[in-house]
Structures are given as C-alpha cells and as structure tokens.
Design an enzyme around this catalytic site. Structure first.
Site, mmCIF file in Angstrom:
data_model
loop_
_atom_site.group_PDB
_atom_site.id
_atom_site.type_symbol
_atom_site.label_atom_id
_atom_site.label_comp_id
_atom_site.label_asym_id
_atom_site.label_seq_id
_atom_site.Cartn_x
_atom_site.Cartn_y
_atom_site.Cartn_z
ATOM 1 N N ASN A 60 0.795 -1.140 0.035
ATOM 2 C CA ASN A 60 -0.003 -0.051 0.182
ATOM 3 C C ASN A 60 0.946 1.447 -0.130
ATOM 4 O O ASN A 60 2.032 1.081 -0.073
ATOM 5 C CB ASN A 60 -1.077 0.018 0.984
ATOM 6 C CG ASN A 60 -0.273 -0.145 2.433
ATOM 7 O OD1 ASN A 60 0.731 0.844 2.798
ATOM 8 N ND2 ASN A 60 -0.516 -1.219 3.281
ATOM 9 N N PRO A 91 -3.380 -12.061 9.523
ATOM 10 C CA PRO A 91 -3.868 -12.095 10.839
ATOM 11 C C PRO A 91 -4.136 -10.518 11.386
ATOM 12 O O PRO A 91 -3.570 -9.494 10.955
ATOM 13 C CB PRO A 91 -2.618 -12.443 11.821
ATOM 14 C CG PRO A 91 -1.367 -12.286 10.810
ATOM 15 C CD PRO A 91 -2.220 -12.695 9.566
ATOM 16 N N LYS A 99 -14.760 0.571 13.911
ATOM 17 C CA LYS A 99 -13.539 -0.226 14.100
ATOM 18 C C LYS A 99 -13.114 -0.227 15.531
ATOM 19 O O LYS A 99 -12.626 -1.470 16.001
ATOM 20 C CB LYS A 99 -12.595 0.350 13.101
ATOM 21 C CG LYS A 99 -10.979 -0.547 13.321
ATOM 22 C CD LYS A 99 -10.060 0.177 12.124
ATOM 23 C CE LYS A 99 -8.722 -0.230 12.444
ATOM 24 N NZ LYS A 99 -7.752 0.011 11.123
#
Length: 399
Positions: free
Chosen positions: A208, A303, A337
């Site tokens: 990214n 993960p 979140k």
C-alpha cells in the site's frame, strides 16, 4: 515547550535555508533563546539582517571576528547552549562534522561542543542516497548526533524522494523532545509503522501507499518523552528514529510475531498499514507471463494484529491505540472499528486522494476514545505525534 532553553542554530548553505527565519520565530515562540551562526553558503539563501531581527540578537558569521571573540569566544558560544541545531544540514556540512574538520565558525563550533547536537538534513535525493553521505550519517549517529528528517517529497531541482528538510514546526517538536524532562521514563511502549509487503512470488508483492512517516514520528516523540520504544516497522520510505529499538519486518505475519515478542509493554500504538490479505500460496519462482492468459491468485486473510492484542486475556498493554485510514465516513467507520477491535483509542484520518495525506507530510486526525471524538486541526505529522505522545503520557499517569 522550550521555556528557558538556549539553542545555537547553525544555518547551512542549502535552498532550505530560506525557512530558517520562520524556524527561529517558532523556536522563540516556544520559549527558547536562539543564537544564530550563518555559514557563508547559508548567507546566499537567508540574510544576516532577517535572522538577527527574528532572533533578537546579532548573527555570528566570522571565526576571526575580533570584537565577538573578545566578548564571548567561539568556544563559549557553543557551550552556553542547551542544544546545537544544524538546519539545514547539507551534505558538505555533515561531511565536515563526520571527519572533524574545523575550517570555519560553524565547523569549529561543532567540533568544540559537548552539547547535544540535532541535525535536519536537506539535500538532493541523489546526494542523500550516495554511499558517502550514508557513511557520514552512520559516523554521526555513532558519535551521538540526533536526526530529524529528512522528509520525502518534491525538491527544488524537480526530483522526488528523501532529502527535504523537515518543516519548522517538526524541527521545533524534535528540539522539545530532545530536551524534554522525560515524563515517560520507565515506561515501555510498542509502536508499529509502515506498510507490509505480501509476496506474490520472489520479485512481486502486494503493498500500500503508507510511507511510515506518521509511525516514525510517533516513535520519535515517545522516545523524546523518555519512553523505551520498541519500533516494529515494515519497509518504510523514511529512516527509523534514533534512540529506539528497531525491529524490521516484511509481512503481516512477521509483524505479529515481532509484536508478540515485544510484549509486555505499557502501551501499544499500532500505526502500521498492515495488509488485510496475502496470497495464499506465493510462488517460489518468478511467475512467467503467458500469452493470452492471466494469473489466478487465491487470497487468504492476514492476522488482525490490533484485534489480537486488544483482546488478549493476559499481558494486554494498559493502553492500546489503533489507527483507521479511511476514504469516506471517517468517524463512523473508525468508531465501528474501535468497537470491533476492542482497542482503547482509534486515531482516524481521511486518506482519500484529494487530501494528499497518504505519503504526505501533514495529517488531519480525529482521536476517538470512550469519552467521545476529538477533532484535531491539520498539522505536520511531527506535531500530531507530539500531541498524541503527550496524551499517552497523561493516560499512563506520567504527564
């Protein structure tokens, strides 16, 4: 931040020297007294008059100025300061410092001082990347010289990359960190930073646009407040800060292992932009382009490092801070979140392309806690880091 401190500013000869009058103004606004030494090359970009006006005292230029030598002497000038700041630190000035040369006032002061030294490098990206500059930088770090920047961005010469001098507010924050009394002394803090690279084959990967600049600034600010910082970083564009334990990783799974190995800590700041997915079975040799065909990639979920640490039944840090980089409905998505991951705080920011924040030098964040939402103004990433570090110190009972 700098009340009662005395800073000796040495201005090197680079285009970034035009920023030094504003740097002096901000240092004084933070409470510091500033003495300025202007190199001959620096005077091509900033005038003695402009610097003396903002500093409130005469500028020093000549090693052999009889009147000034009689008044204070160059040795006393360097030793009367709490900090020697070199901004901009050019490749030439860094080379002189590394080799111990003393052929003008600036280099003589730097060789004669036993005061802490902070440099803010500024030069063309090719000069910064040159092995000679990197050797000199390694020598300076070995001598205890501290570093702020350089930042990554567009340069006056038209090139792009590391080499831009950190903005004045960031340099002021670094000075304050270096001279801080250390409210986080005795605390151990984990910071993750940068992107992760998830391999497709030995030469390709998924990544990214994170530069690692914000996480690096946070680690620097926490170390400046006296914390023992474990800095787990992916392949970032910016160098890690001085004074921290650096653990380099590539993938999300490696980052999780490094995080778990660093525990226990008093606080964890998870600023890394961790890839959500990886290729389930990365090829062991380079995938070849076949005529008329496209590769088929099967993905697996990486993960969730923030969730894993936040929901630990034992050994959980006393404070867990996550980051949420969003492109729309920033606060709503970040609040959800925080609830989903179980962390204490979320630092949310808008990274939509129009903001220029992802990979840029500024940030505009919202701090979301159990008490509500704090909207912070847009500011340099160093100032965001200092503000967050101060909040962490307060939350840990150290501020």
């Amino acid at each position: 931040m700098l009340a009662g401190k005395r800073i000796l500013l040495i201005v090197g000869g680079g285009i970034a020297a035009y920023k030094t009058p504003e740097l002096v103004r901000q240092l004084r606004a933070a409470g510091a007294g500033v003495s300025v030494v202007l190199t001959r090359a620096g005077a091509e970009f900033a005038t003695p008059l402009s610097l003396s006006v903002v500093a409130g005292e005469a500028v020093h230029e000549d090693l052999f100025d009889v009147s000034k030598e009689a008044e204070i002497g160059h040795i006393q000038l360097s030793r009367s300061a709490d900090l020697v700041l070199v901004a901009p630190a050019t490749a030439d000035l860094m080379a002189k410092m590394a080799q111990g040369l003393a052929n003008d006032l600036a280099s003589t002061l730097l060789l004669a001082t036993d005061t802490p030294v902070l440099i803010a490098p500024a030069m063309n990206v090719r000069m910064w990347d040159h092995p000679a500059t990197q050797r000199n930088l390694a020598l300076l770090k070995g001598d205890g010289v501290r570093l702020v920047g350089p930042d990554v961005g567009d340069m006056a010469c038209g090139e792009h990359g590391p080499g831009r001098m950190t903005q004045p507010e960031g340099i002021v924050a670094a000075c304050a960190d270096l001279l801080a009394d250390g409210p986080l002394r005795g605390k151990r803090v984990l910071v993750t930073s940068g992107p992760t690279h998830e391999p497709i084959d030995p030469v390709r990967y998924i990544a990214n646009r994170s530069s690692g600049a914000q996480g690096t600034a946070i680690a620097r600010a926490l170390a400046g407040l006296g914390a023992e910082v474990v800095f787990v970083t992916g392949p970032a564009d910016v160098p890690p800060p001085d004074g921290v334990q650096v653990v380099r990783v590539e993938t999300a799974r490696e980052m999780l292992e490094a995080v778990q190995a660093a525990l226990p800590v008093d606080a964890g700041v998870f600023a890394a932009a961790v890839a959500d997915w990886r290729v389930a079975r990365a090829a062991t040799s380079k995938m070849k382009k076949e005529a008329g065909g496209l590769p088929s990639l099967e993905f697996a979920e990486n993960p969730d490092i923030l969730k894993t640490v936040s929901r630990m039944e034992s050994g959980r840090p006393g404070l867990v801070v996550g980051f949420a980089a969003e492109t729309d409905d920033v606060i709503a998505h970040a609040t959800a979140k925080r609830d989903r991951k179980g962390c204490d705080w979320i630092v949310a920011n808008d990274v939509s392309p129009a903001t220029g924040i992802m990979g840029g030098s500024e940030n505009a964040v919202h701090l979301i806690t159990g008490a509500g939402v704090e909207d912070w103004p847009r500011m340099g990433k160093d100032l965001v880091a200092r503000r967050l570090a101060d909040r962490i110190a307060t939350a840990l009972g150290a501020g």
